[in-house]
Write an enzyme that holds these catalytic residues in place. Sequence first.
Site, mmCIF file in Angstrom:
data_model
loop_
_atom_site.group_PDB
_atom_site.id
_atom_site.type_symbol
_atom_site.label_atom_id
_atom_site.label_comp_id
_atom_site.label_asym_id
_atom_site.label_seq_id
_atom_site.Cartn_x
_atom_site.Cartn_y
_atom_site.Cartn_z
ATOM 1 N N GLY A 232 0.820 -1.211 0.000
ATOM 2 C CA GLY A 232 0.000 0.000 0.000
ATOM 3 C C GLY A 232 0.848 1.251 0.000
ATOM 4 O O GLY A 232 1.276 1.742 -1.047
ATOM 5 N N ARG A 233 1.128 1.770 1.204
ATOM 6 C CA ARG A 233 1.920 2.983 1.339
ATOM 7 C C ARG A 233 2.848 2.861 2.533
ATOM 8 O O ARG A 233 2.513 2.284 3.562
ATOM 9 C CB ARG A 233 1.019 4.218 1.510
ATOM 10 C CG ARG A 233 0.334 4.686 0.233
ATOM 11 C CD ARG A 233 1.350 5.272 -0.748
ATOM 12 N NE ARG A 233 0.729 5.739 -1.981
ATOM 13 C CZ ARG A 233 0.587 5.025 -3.084
ATOM 14 N NH1 ARG A 233 0.999 3.752 -3.094
ATOM 15 N NH2 ARG A 233 0.041 5.540 -4.169
ATOM 16 N N GLU A 261 10.938 7.826 0.484
ATOM 17 C CA GLU A 261 11.442 7.233 -0.751
ATOM 18 C C GLU A 261 12.157 8.293 -1.585
ATOM 19 O O GLU A 261 11.652 9.415 -1.692
ATOM 20 C CB GLU A 261 10.283 6.618 -1.551
ATOM 21 C CG GLU A 261 9.612 5.469 -0.832
ATOM 22 C CD GLU A 261 8.368 4.952 -1.537
ATOM 23 O OE1 GLU A 261 7.903 3.858 -1.194
ATOM 24 O OE2 GLU A 261 7.844 5.662 -2.437
ATOM 25 N N HIS A 283 9.440 0.249 -4.844
ATOM 26 C CA HIS A 283 8.171 0.821 -5.309
ATOM 27 C C HIS A 283 7.920 0.488 -6.786
ATOM 28 O O HIS A 283 7.645 1.368 -7.613
ATOM 29 C CB HIS A 283 8.151 2.335 -5.093
ATOM 30 C CG HIS A 283 6.754 2.862 -4.880
ATOM 31 N ND1 HIS A 283 6.441 3.798 -3.920
ATOM 32 C CD2 HIS A 283 5.588 2.584 -5.507
ATOM 33 C CE1 HIS A 283 5.152 4.073 -3.967
ATOM 34 N NE2 HIS A 283 4.611 3.341 -4.928
#
Length: 308
Positions: A232-233, A261, A283
């Site tokens: 997800g995040r 990130e 990612h």
Amino acid sequence: MKIVLLDAETLSDSDLSPFENLGDFISYPLTSKEQRLLHIGDRNVIITNKVVIDEEIIKANPQLKLICIAATGMNNVDLIAAEKAGVMVKNVSGYSTESVAQSTFSMLFQLIHQSRYYDNYTQSKEWCNSPTFTHLSKPFGEIKGKRWGIIGMGEIGRRVAEIASAFGCEVCYFSASGKNNQQAYPQVDLATLLSTSDIITVHAPLNEYTHNLIDKQALKQLKEGAVLLNMGRGGIINEDAMAEALDQLDIYHGTDVLEIEPMIKGHPYLSVQAKERLVITPHTGWASQEARKKLVGMVADNIKSANF
């Protein structure tokens, strides 16, 4: 129509001709905070993935008509400032469902099958010296019959649930907001999901309900041998607590996202001793070739439909 793509490198080798066909198009590999005004120039359409378009930039560009976000999340654009300035903001969604779902299972199988270990075993020629035809020092189990808990039962979560069910898993889910209760799977509270699930996958957005949702105390509730994946995040799982737990508990973790990130050089995950319990990807879960092609097409459609 004058269009600029501020961070083309985030789309890698994607075909950008759909943008070229819409008007005067230019792109930059990346755009730093200091380069934003220079790169935007006299453009009236901005395409951005991660470049922040804040109030300062919006006010400094009265010619701006449309901001297209090449992603689902809209937190990199000041939506209030855009509305005040009469600038349209359009995002895209649903383009990466299959890509993220597939990446979820790819990461899961890396962990439960210990693929990295077995590849290293053969590449180092140790198998050549084996007295038998097989090598099973890292046992693995089947996911059929396992309980799979999903945090974030949106479009991606539902697709993962569908595939997990096909594998024979028993699926349940937790809604962080408490508002998502129309699913075909049983809804449970977080403590139940954490303590009873063999596999847990996160497919939720980062918001006031999910920030630091999985902290030190939550990690202590996991079953022995549990696998926890964050697709997800970053910021949903406390990374300091997870790094510590990986060296102290019998759990496994995979993540495609981090709170900051790119990854910082001193990240706690880089100091984890039990490296066989951890898989990190930069990612990439959203970014299959098909997903990126679909993304570019959807952004182009957003520009076409703007009607200015």
